[in-house]
Write a protein that holds these residues in place. Structure first.
Motif, PDB file in Angstrom:
ATOM      1  N   THR A 409       0.840  -1.193   0.000  1.00 39.88           N
ATOM      2  CA  THR A 409       0.000   0.000   0.000  1.00 39.88           C
ATOM      3  C   THR A 409       0.876   1.243   0.000  1.00 39.88           C
ATOM      4  O   THR A 409       2.050   1.207   0.370  1.00 39.88           O
ATOM      5  CB  THR A 409      -0.900   0.045   1.251  1.00 39.88           C
ATOM      6  N   MET A 410       0.287   2.330  -0.467  1.00 39.38           N
ATOM      7  CA  MET A 410       0.859   3.661  -0.329  1.00 39.38           C
ATOM      8  C   MET A 410      -0.134   4.469   0.496  1.00 39.38           C
ATOM      9  O   MET A 410      -1.309   4.571   0.134  1.00 39.38           O
ATOM     10  CB  MET A 410       1.100   4.305  -1.692  1.00 39.38           C
ATOM     11  N   ASN A 411       0.327   5.063   1.583  1.00 38.83           N
ATOM     12  CA  ASN A 411      -0.563   5.686   2.544  1.00 38.83           C
ATOM     13  C   ASN A 411      -0.243   7.162   2.701  1.00 38.83           C
ATOM     14  O   ASN A 411       0.925   7.579   2.617  1.00 38.83           O
ATOM     15  CB  ASN A 411      -0.418   4.990   3.904  1.00 38.83           C
ATOM     16  N   MET A 412      -1.308   7.916   2.922  1.00 41.04           N
ATOM     17  CA  MET A 412      -1.178   9.345   3.197  1.00 41.04           C
ATOM     18  C   MET A 412      -1.975   9.646   4.467  1.00 41.04           C
ATOM     19  O   MET A 412      -3.204   9.520   4.470  1.00 41.04           O
ATOM     20  CB  MET A 412      -1.706  10.193   2.029  1.00 41.04           C
ATOM     21  N   ILE A 413      -1.251  10.032   5.511  1.00 35.12           N
ATOM     22  CA  ILE A 413      -1.908  10.448   6.752  1.00 35.12           C
ATOM     23  C   ILE A 413      -2.191  11.939   6.650  1.00 35.12           C
ATOM     24  O   ILE A 413      -1.272  12.748   6.509  1.00 35.12           O
ATOM     25  CB  ILE A 413      -1.025  10.150   7.967  1.00 35.12           C
ATOM     26  N   LEU A 414      -3.468  12.320   6.681  1.00 31.85           N
ATOM     27  CA  LEU A 414      -3.871  13.705   6.443  1.00 31.85           C
ATOM     28  C   LEU A 414      -3.733  14.501   7.733  1.00 31.85           C
ATOM     29  O   LEU A 414      -4.171  14.078   8.809  1.00 31.85           O
ATOM     30  CB  LEU A 414      -5.308  13.744   5.939  1.00 31.85           C
TER      31      LEU A 414
END
Length: 441
Positions: A409-414
């Motif tokens: 996965t590629m994750n972005m924590i906002l």
């Protein structure tokens, strides 16, 4: 035109429309207007909102530890006799996977359980026998104590009688002593009268006889008194003898009782040991069959073949649980750890699912799925980063059903929403994102 040749070529530019348009065009003003437009557009873009985020790679895992892939181990050492499954099979909880036979000579006896049960029953009977012997000795001790009380009471009564008789004999002796003294005094006076011729010889002899009788009675009373004293002493010695006799008998019975108790406790210890041994044997018999701990799919058989031996605690097969809740495991840098908190929103791009991602505008991204921070490790991992567990978000689209554990996965924590100019200024200066929060009332 470059005048690098000696011959000159004169061209009439009025005959060509392209020359007229090219030489007549005024491009300077257009360039200035275009530049001003780009500058204004860049200025407007600088004030557009930008969502700060932390990007990190991760992989798909399960939310709970008991839902993750696991290996089934052999609790005992044994020899593989028969396989009941193969790779890819679906098994339910309790289904048999394979059967092992015994390889230790301590358990080769096929009638081991029955023999151990027989030993256990024999030791139980021995412990019960010692218990009954202890009860019998308790009854014997109680009887000796009661008999001792009666004997002592009987001897005490005899001692009282002897003391009373001693008092009577002592009184009689004192009376006889007084009588002898009176008779002696009377004989003396009568002898004086006889010498004076006032009394006859016969009276003197009678008085002498009376005195001798009084003396004899006194001696007899003294003998009775001494006999009574001896009787008192004998009864006192008898009391001491009775106490010593029954004390020895009670001590002997108590000694036998403690010996029986010691033997009973030894038997009970052996019974407890044999019970433990019997339970271990019965449980070990059930461990010959390796069963599935939960519903799932057999993914890989680590051991193979028939007749191969496995050691105690060795891995046999791996199984993937059938029911699981997906999650994403990701790692963040230590500098980003203070920015995270439970429940924080995360955008996830799964490998194999096409997506169009705009880092600063997650709302305009397509093909990403929502999640929220479920757990944050408080201790750094071996890779020098902190592990974060992300669960599916209930307010977003459900994750794809075709996802499998282990997918990338590629994750972005906002994080916070800021202007683009501020984000550029922050990155140029190397500042961390905003993590100052307004205190909740």
């Amino acid at each position: 035109m470059l005048n690098i040749s000696d011959s000159n070529i004169n061209i009439d530019r009025t005959k060509f429309t392209s020359f007229q348009k090219a030489e007549g065009a005024k491009s300077g003003g257009l360039l200035i207007r275009f530049s001003l437009f780009l500058l204004l557009l860049a200025l407007i873009v600088m004030f557009l909102p930008w969502t700060q985020n932390i990007r990190s790679h991760g992989k798909v895992t399960t939310l709970k530890p008991d839902q993750r892939p696991q290996t089934i181990h052999s609790i005992i050492g044994g020899r593989i006799e028969h396989w009941y499954v193969q790779e890819g099979d679906f098994v339910k909880k309790g289904d048999t996977i394979l059967y092992l036979s015994e390889i230790k000579d301590d358990y080769f006896d096929p009638d081991l359980l029955n023999r151990t049960r027989t030993q256990l029953e024999s030791k139980k009977m021995a412990a019960d026998s010692y218990m009954k012997k202890v009860e019998a000795l308790d009854n014997q001790i109680n009887a000796l104590i009661e008999t001792n009380k009666l004997k002592l009471q009987q001897a005490s009564n005899r001692l009282k009688q002897a003391k009373f008789k001693l008092a009577t004999d002592s009184t009689d002796y004192e009376a006889e002593v007084i009588n002898y003294k009176i008779a002696k005094d009377q004989h003396t006076r009568l002898a004086e009268l006889y010498e004076e011729g006032l009394k006859s010889l016969t009276d003197l002899e009678n008085r002498k006889l009376t005195m001798q009788k009084a003396r004899a009675n006194m001696v007899s009373a003294q003998n009775k008194l001494l006999t009574s004293k001896n009787e008192v002493l004998n009864i006192q010695m008898e009391l001491t003898s009775i106490q010593a006799q029954y004390r020895n008998a009670i001590s002997k019975a108590q000694s036998e009782k403690y010996t029986a108790l010691s033997s009973m406790y030894d038997s009970e210890a052996v019974v407890a040991k044999l019970s433990n041994q019997y339970t271990n044997y019965s449980i070990r018999t059930g461990l010959y069959y390796i069963t599935a701990p939960q519903d799932g799919h057999i993914t890989k058989t680590i051991q193979s073949g028939i007749g191969e031996t496995v050691k105690e605690g060795e891995e046999i097969v791996s199984i993937m649980p059938a029911k699981y809740e997906l999650a994403v495991e990701m790692y963040v840098r230590p500098i980003d750890l203070p920015l995270l908190e439970k429940g924080q929103h995360v955008r996830i791009q799964f490998d194999g699912w096409p997506a169009i991602v705009f880092s600063g505008w997650p709302n305009t991204s397509h093909g990403t799925y929502g999640g929220q921070v479920f757990a944050i490790d408080n201790f750094i991992s071996d890779n020098g980063m902190y592990r974060v567990l992300v669960a599916p978000s209930a307010d977003d689209h459900p994750w794809p059903n075709a996802l499998r554990v282990g997918a990338g996965t590629m994750n972005m924590i906002l994080l916070s929403d800021v202007s683009i100019w501020y984000e550029l200024w922050r990155k140029i200066n190397g500042f961390p994102p905003n993590y100052y929060k307004t205190a909740k009332k």
